[in-house]
Every structure is written in C-alpha cells, then in structure tokens.
Design an enzyme around this catalytic site. Structure first.
Site, mmCIF file in Angstrom:
data_model
loop_
_atom_site.group_PDB
_atom_site.id
_atom_site.type_symbol
_atom_site.label_atom_id
_atom_site.label_comp_id
_atom_site.label_asym_id
_atom_site.label_seq_id
_atom_site.Cartn_x
_atom_site.Cartn_y
_atom_site.Cartn_z
ATOM 1 N N ASP A 54 5.304 -5.203 3.492
ATOM 2 C CA ASP A 54 4.496 -4.185 2.829
ATOM 3 C C ASP A 54 3.231 -3.902 3.631
ATOM 4 O O ASP A 54 2.916 -4.596 4.595
ATOM 5 C CB ASP A 54 4.165 -4.582 1.381
ATOM 6 C CG ASP A 54 3.376 -5.869 1.272
ATOM 7 O OD1 ASP A 54 3.633 -6.629 0.331
ATOM 8 O OD2 ASP A 54 2.482 -6.116 2.118
ATOM 9 N N LYS A 75 2.967 1.749 2.628
ATOM 10 C CA LYS A 75 1.584 1.487 3.005
ATOM 11 C C LYS A 75 0.715 2.545 2.350
ATOM 12 O O LYS A 75 0.959 3.741 2.493
ATOM 13 C CB LYS A 75 1.419 1.532 4.523
ATOM 14 C CG LYS A 75 0.032 1.142 5.019
ATOM 15 C CD LYS A 75 0.021 1.096 6.536
ATOM 16 C CE LYS A 75 -1.354 0.713 7.073
ATOM 17 N NZ LYS A 75 -1.732 -0.655 6.720
ATOM 18 N N MET A 190 -7.419 -5.881 -6.422
ATOM 19 C CA MET A 190 -6.841 -4.572 -6.754
ATOM 20 C C MET A 190 -7.713 -3.811 -7.744
ATOM 21 O O MET A 190 -7.219 -3.191 -8.679
ATOM 22 C CB MET A 190 -5.429 -4.741 -7.320
ATOM 23 C CG MET A 190 -4.474 -5.432 -6.367
ATOM 24 S SD MET A 190 -2.852 -5.767 -7.083
ATOM 25 C CE MET A 190 -3.272 -6.970 -8.340
#
Length: 525
Positions: A54, A75, A190
């Site tokens: 990833d 990405k 995140m």
C-alpha cells in the site's frame, strides 16, 4: 533454507488453518525509512513471488523483493485505493494459485492496519499465514522526532487512538471523556481530515486548549515535517490549504516539548534536500548512502552506464594480458577498470599470478582496495585522487619502462600522454565502455530545469555532458556539485557553473563540498 513450521492457535470463532509453512506473510514496513524494515521482513520479501503493497509503505523496500511481481493497492492522491474486499480477494486468489505472497503494510500490521480482516479471510480459506511486526510511527517518533511517547516524570502511559473510525457507525467507540483525562500521551493516527471532530471532542470533555501538540508527517523520512502547536490549533494546521497530507500522526501531551532537545534527524547538514545522483547504477550506492546519512532525499538517475568492452577492445585487452610478464607497470584508472580486467583474467583461466613481478598503480584508494580484493598489492596510490596527480608521481619512475594503462573506452587522456612524454612505452587499453544514457527517467529533466532538486551531482565530464543533453537547451535552476576541477571545466564549458567541487576529488570530498556550500556563513554572502 527451509521455513520453520508455522503454529497458529485457532480462534474460538472457528475456522481451520492447515499446519505448515506460511503461504501469505503480512509484513510491517515500518514508518518510512527503508532501513527500519526487520530482518525477518527482508527475508520473506526475498522469497516472495507476489507483493501487494500500500501507499504507506516505502517503495524502496521493494528492492528486497527481487523478481517478485509488485502490485500497489493504492496511494492517497495518486492512484485508486483498493477496497478491503478487493485486497482480500487478491490475497486469496494469489495464494490459491500457489504463489508466495507478501502483504506489505506501512508501520506495524497490528496497529490500525485492518490486518484482522485479512487474517479472517485467510483463516476462513484455510490458508496458512504469518504476521511480521514492523515499527509503528508512534514509537518511531521518539527516535526520529525527539518525542518520546513516555518519559519518567512527564508521561507514564501512552494511548494510541484512531482519528478515523469505521464509517457508518451509529456512535463512537472511543470514550472521549476518559481520553481527555488520560494521564499520559495520546497519539492520534489517521486524524487529518477529521482533526476538527476529534480535537473538539477532547476540548469538550475538558482537555485544556493549551495542551502542547506535535503534528508529525512522514516520520523517519528525509522530508519529515514536525509542527508544534496547541490542541485548539491542531485543526487549523490540518486544513487542505496547509498541504499537510497523510501519513501523519498527532502527538498530544507535554512530551512534545522535548523535541528540540532530543531531535537529531532534522539537524543533519543536508536534511530535506533532494539530490539527484547520476553515477552509473553499479557505482551509485556509496555516494547515495553518504548523502542519505547526511539527511538528503536521494533520487538516482544514471547519466552513464557501464558496459563490457566490444570485440575490438577485448582483442587488445587479451594481447595486453598475454604481455603482462614483459610489462613493468600496470595502471588502473578506476574501480571499473579493475573489475573488468580481473573478470577477463578469470575468463582466460588466469588469476593474480599472471601479474608476476609487474608493479601496480591505482588512481585512488578505492581502486587500490578493489585490487586487494583480488589478492594484489598496489605499489603506488597518488596522494590526491586525480589523474594528473597520478601522472606527477609516476613520471620519475617510468622512463624506459613498459606501462599498461587500463581504463574506459573514452575519457581524459592528457595524463597518459604525459607518461609517454616522460619516456615510457605506454599501451592504453579499454577494459569497459562508458555508455551514454540518452533519455533520463520521466520528469527528471524538468525537475532539474525548475529547481525541484536542490542538487545535481556529476562524477565525470561525460556525465555532465549527458545531463546537459537531457535539458535540450533549457537552463538548469538546480545547483551542481562535481567531483573534480576537470568535471567542473566540462560543466562551465556548457554554461553551468558548479556550486561545489570535491576536495579531495572523491565522492566523500564531493559530499563535504555540498555540505559546505549548503551552510555558507551569513558573513560570506
């Protein structure tokens, strides 16, 4: 090497896992720096046939994967992000087809990486797997940004918190009241697009607005970014206009105030600078590594490649090898000259004994060291790494002597002519070819012209001339660093004045010249 059998405990929810070697490895790539991959991670990558990676894993790590098929599963901002269902299906399809599969994930597979969903799919399909840990960004922050998430007397606990819970949940699973009162450090993963929500949740539950925070982007990488602010300022720092995009973690707590005292990454002399290395692929690693150690973000785009000598030059080389017993001196003009000469010796079933009593000169220490690898002692290494210096020291020694010069098929030859002028019987042979790279990788030339690189390096006149050709008449806006005055003269003749010239004329001297030119004292401006 045989793999050790894998033992897996079957969870209470059921499902079988056949004992035996793992077919799928879920590998943590670490926070960014490819050097932080674990030895076990590198080992399974070397054996992989398929790698699904990833965008949060550094593509440089894929060099460990050799000939494996490498598939990017997305990405942020560059390619479509695969859904988790698509990734699971691909893992199962490849494993069922008999391939050794590595799923390469940024950070640690067990920290906000959705690994459990992939494990469930593998377990339900009866496919053996292994999970290889990686370094997660929260832990790397202590070493690379000077922010220890725990510290005696400041924070005795740490909580890792997601800033992006599963979409569609009726309510948050996070106890924001407890987190606001947590007596330690909070690390939010995140949390870029949701910064206003999670910071407000902490503030609404009593977290003081003046709580010190650090926003850390691309931890451990040459362009690592660290922004300090208060808790009530975090959301404004993470707006789209700020251009602080993932991967980002936000550290909340007084430990962030230790960063200035403990940081080292951003104090390296070339930190954050993008440097283009144009040496041949087989030679670029030592220069690239030296630049990386000083903090540079290195991009490799060879302007010259090294090739074997053609048939004409091989015949001359073979004749010179036959005449070694009658030769007084053999002079090696580069590491490549040594490698190709010794290779030709071995092709003819000869070894170091072929040199007999011949004396050997090498243009520099690395060339001499390469001779030592073949059990050959060097009699003369000039005090400075330069062909002219080599000629200066050899001129008094070669009158009436037979001298063999082993070099590339092209290059500066005035120093060889000086040996002949000194009375030596000189034979110059090409052991290898310098091949022009006529087309750079896509976008490289434009980046030189626009100044997207901070430095371009060149270690030969041929490299300089090729780089100039890449630009197709456009004027470069990037600083140039060259290895020697000879290379500098070639650049100046093309209208590109170097900003740094290696002294001594070695790759180490080149790097130190770049450091010096980068940190010119204000008084010298």
């Amino acid at each position: 090497m045989r793999e050790a059998p894998l033992t897996v405990t079957v969870p209470r929810t059921g499902g079988r896992v056949r004992p035996g070697p793992a077919r799928v490895h879920l590998v943590g790539a670490g926070p960014g720096d490819p050097g932080l991959l674990t030895l076990r991670g590198a080992e399974v990558l070397r054996r992989a046939e398929v790698v699904l990676y990833d965008g949060l894993s550094n593509p440089a790590i894929l060099t460990h994967a050799g000939a494996a098929e490498c598939v990017c599963v997305g990405k942020h901002g560059q390619t479509r992000i695969w859904t988790q269902a698509e990734i699971n299906a691909e893992l199962l399809s490849r494993a069922r087809a008999g391939a050794r599969v590595v799923r390469l994930k940024g950070g640690d597979p067990a920290v906000f990486a959705r690994t459990s969903e992939e494990v469930d799919a593998l377990r339900n399909a009866d496919i053996a797997f292994e999970i290889v840990p990686g370094i997660t960004a929260a832990l790397a922050a202590g070493s690379y940004a000077g922010i220890p998430v725990t510290h005696r007397g400041i924070a005795s606990a740490v909580a890792l918190v997601t800033g992006h819970e599963k979409p569609g949940k009726p309510a948050s699973d996070l106890d924001w009241n407890a987190l606001a009162r947590f007596p330690g450090t909070l690390v939010v993963y995140m949390g870029v697009t949701t910064a206003r929500q999670w910071t407000q949740a902490l503030l609404d539950n009593g977290k003081p607005p003046e709580t010190p925070c650090a926003i850390l982007r691309r931890c451990s990488m040459p362009d690592q970014m660290r922004v300090h602010c208060r808790l009530d300022e975090v959301a404004d720092q993470l707006t789209p206009a700020s251009k602080i995009r993932p991967p980002v973690i936000t550290i909340v707590g007084p430990v962030t105030q230790l960063a200035d005292a403990m940081s080292w990454l951003d104090r390296r002399p070339l930190f954050g600078m993008r440097v283009l290395v144009t040496r041949p692929k087989s030679q670029c690693e030592s220069l690239a590594e030296s630049l990386r150690e000083r903090g540079a973000d290195v991009v490799e785009a060879p302007a010259i490649e090294i090739g074997a000598a053609d048939e004409f030059h091989l015949e001359r080389l073979d004749a010179a090898i036959t005449e070694l017993p009658q030769t007084d001196w053999v002079v090696f003009g580069s590491v490549n000259a040594v490698d190709h000469f010794i290779h030709r010796l071995r092709q003819r079933n000869l070894d170091a004994r072929a040199f007999g009593g011949t004396r050997i000169a090498a243009i520099g220490k690395r060339t001499a060291d390469r001779m030592s690898d073949s059990f050959l002692s060097v009699d003369l290494v000039p005090k400075a790494y330069a062909a002219e210096t080599l000629a200066d020291e050899m001129v008094p020694l070669v009158k009436g002597k037979r001298v063999l010069v082993v070099r590339a098929d092209r290059g500066e030859s005035s120093w060889v002519d000086r040996l002949s002028a000194a009375g030596a019987d000189v034979k110059s042979v090409a052991a290898y070819r310098n091949i022009d790279v006529t087309e750079p990788p896509e976008g490289i030339a434009n980046q030189i012209v626009t100044g997207d690189f901070d430095w371009v390096t060149a270690t030969s006149s041929a490299s300089v001339r090729n780089i100039i050709r890449w630009l197709d008449g456009r004027r470069p806006q990037t600083r140039l660093a060259v290895i020697s005055p000879v290379t500098a003269a070639a650049a100046e003749a093309a209208g590109w004045k170097p900003d740094a010239v290696g002294r001594p004329h070695t790759t180490d001297g080149l790097v130190e010249a770049m450091v010096s030119a980068t940190h010119i004292p204000d008084s010298a401006l």
